[in-house]
Scaffold this motif. Structure first.
Motif, PDB file in Angstrom:
ATOM      1  N   ALA A 170      73.652  29.666  62.145  1.00 23.94           N
ATOM      2  CA  ALA A 170      72.817  30.868  62.101  1.00 23.94           C
ATOM      3  C   ALA A 170      72.436  31.295  63.512  1.00 23.94           C
ATOM      4  O   ALA A 170      72.006  30.470  64.310  1.00 23.94           O
ATOM      5  CB  ALA A 170      71.572  30.582  61.272  1.00 23.94           C
ATOM      6  N   ASN A 215      70.284  33.857  63.847  1.00 23.75           N
ATOM      7  CA  ASN A 215      68.927  34.387  63.684  1.00 23.75           C
ATOM      8  C   ASN A 215      67.988  33.277  63.220  1.00 23.75           C
ATOM      9  O   ASN A 215      68.274  32.603  62.217  1.00 23.75           O
ATOM     10  CB  ASN A 215      68.926  35.509  62.646  1.00 23.75           C
ATOM     11  N   SER A 216      66.868  33.137  63.906  1.00 23.41           N
ATOM     12  CA  SER A 216      65.941  32.063  63.526  1.00 23.41           C
ATOM     13  C   SER A 216      65.305  32.346  62.162  1.00 23.41           C
ATOM     14  O   SER A 216      64.790  31.457  61.507  1.00 23.41           O
ATOM     15  CB  SER A 216      64.856  31.892  64.583  1.00 23.41           C
ATOM     16  N   SER A 217      65.382  33.618  61.702  1.00 24.39           N
ATOM     17  CA  SER A 217      64.827  33.930  60.372  1.00 24.39           C
ATOM     18  C   SER A 217      65.696  33.382  59.242  1.00 24.39           C
ATOM     19  O   SER A 217      65.241  33.270  58.108  1.00 24.39           O
ATOM     20  CB  SER A 217      64.668  35.445  60.226  1.00 24.39           C
ATOM     21  N   THR A 218      66.948  33.016  59.534  1.00 23.72           N
ATOM     22  CA  THR A 218      67.814  32.437  58.491  1.00 23.72           C
ATOM     23  C   THR A 218      67.462  30.958  58.338  1.00 23.72           C
ATOM     24  O   THR A 218      67.889  30.113  59.117  1.00 23.72           O
ATOM     25  CB  THR A 218      69.302  32.596  58.852  1.00 23.72           C
ATOM     26  N   CYS A 268      60.324  36.064  56.419  1.00 24.40           N
ATOM     27  CA  CYS A 268      59.874  37.456  56.602  1.00 24.40           C
ATOM     28  C   CYS A 268      58.374  37.416  56.835  1.00 24.40           C
ATOM     29  O   CYS A 268      57.603  37.462  55.881  1.00 24.40           O
ATOM     30  CB  CYS A 268      60.112  38.286  55.349  1.00 24.40           C
TER      31      CYS A 268
END
Ligand code: ADP
Ligand code: MG
Length: 343
Positions: free
Chosen positions: A23, A25-28, A41
């Motif tokens: 990933a 993106n650290s949001s994944t 989120c």
């Protein structure tokens, strides 16, 4: 050299295709490998899941009412969000439509989509529409929501946890066999027996399965957080193996504890199919399989619509079905195979 997909099977194929995708993106938080992806989120988490249904593979237009199909694709997608202990919120529906479909047929399909959206409290938030050379293809993406403390993965089971299942198993599989038998008979391969009296339940389970949002809510009301969870789309055996693999544990499942409905038994008897095979290998029930800590035994056993069917063991003993005489039988991997195109 070309490798046949059948030499790998569905799950090994997915593993092979998805390795090497880290990933960026650290949001994944979690990607492929569970019932839904987990995406951070702000102060909560979004759950994202997608499912594809193809005519001739996942459904047969000879006996599938379009309204039921519309309902079923939404329920199946919502079920994956439930399996993460989340709340479904929005769906996107993408269609590939061949020329044999009329506007009225698609409206019928959407009446089922609407019924399911209302029942599960989800909003149809968009989709895509395109042509298809091979009948109807439906893709449903479901977006859900969960608080960080509530997320339940496939990988959280530990030794001595109780293995639980909602509802009953094998009914959708027996409904499919009944429909296949009648289809075969109507095309001249046998004697049609179109009287479905006493078989309504298994037919409904095949054609209009429900997502168990009620179970997720029931667990929350009782303050029971499962240690692991998965929905039963491919059959109990396959899902037990997923939990064992991801959790690094084994499981003993007791054959005489498998919840099997009366109509499932009756149909299995009529078609000379072992009802245990239907329960273990029959897909499409969309029940929830989950584990809870041993100290929740009394509460979970008192919960309506839930049965304790076994317990978690060490990885070394593997996933086993324990027969009534105490004999262990190893649970075999199942899953979609490319030659499975019977519907
Ligand atoms: P389910 O039965 O819960 O819908 P699947 O068995 O279809 O789940 O998929 C298992 C996991 O593999 C899921 O996490 C899913 O997102 C992932 N997956 C399946 N197919 C693909 C694919 N073609 N590319 C990437 N990930 C995939
Ligand atoms: Mg699933």
């Amino acid at each position: 050299m070309a490798t046949q997909i059948s030499s790998l099977g569905e799950f090994a194929l997915i593993d092979k295709l998805t390795t090497g995708f880290g990933a960026v993106n650290s949001s994944t938080v979690a990607g492929a490998g569970d019932d839904a992806a987990v995406i951070r989120c702000g102060d909560h988490y979004a759950l994202l899941s997608t499912d594809l249904f193809a005519e001739g593979v996942d459904f047969d237009m000879v006996y599938t009412p379009l309204k039921h199909l519309g309902y079923k694709v939404i329920a199946a997608s919502v079920s994956d969000i439930c399996a993460m202990n989340g709340t479904p919120r929005q769906v996107l529906v993408a269609l590939g439509v061949s020329s044999k479909y009329t506007v009225e047929m698609l409206e019928e399909f959407y009446s089922g989509v609407k019924a399911a959206c209302e029942e599960y409290g989800v909003d149809l938030a968009g989709g895509d529409t395109n042509g298809s050379m091979t009948g109807l293809v439906v893709s449903v993406t479901c977006l859900g929501e969960v608080a960080g403390d509530d997320i339940v993965y496939r990988g959280g089971a530990s030794k001595n946890d109780l293995v639980c299942v909602s509802g009953n198993l094998g009914a959708a599989f027996m409904g499919l066999h009944l429909l296949e038998r009648e289809k075969h008979a109507f095309s001249g391969g046998g004697t049609p027996q179109p009287d479905f009296t006493g078989k309504e339940y298994i037919l409904e389970r095949q054609l209009r399965p429900r997502a168990r949002r009620d179970i997720v809510e029931g667990l929350k009301e009782r303050a029971i957080k499962p240690t692991s969870m998965i929905d039963i789309s491919d059959g109990l055996g396959s899902e037990v193996l997923h939990i064992c693999k991801r959790s690094g544990v084994g499981a003993d499942i007791y054959l005489n504890r498998l919840p099997i409905a009366t109509q499932t038994f009756a149909m299995a008897d009529e078609l000379k199919i072992d009802p245990v095979i239907a329960a273990l290998n029959g897909g499409g029930d969309y029940e929830l399989l989950f584990t809870v800590p041993l100290d929740k035994q009394a509460e979970i056993m008192a919960m309506p619509g839930v049965d304790v069917i076994g317990h978690i063991t060490d990885a070394a003993s593997g996933a086993r079905l324990i027969t009534p005489d105490g004999e262990p039988v190893m649970i075999q991997a199942q899953g979609w195979q490319p030659q499975d195109v019977s519907g």
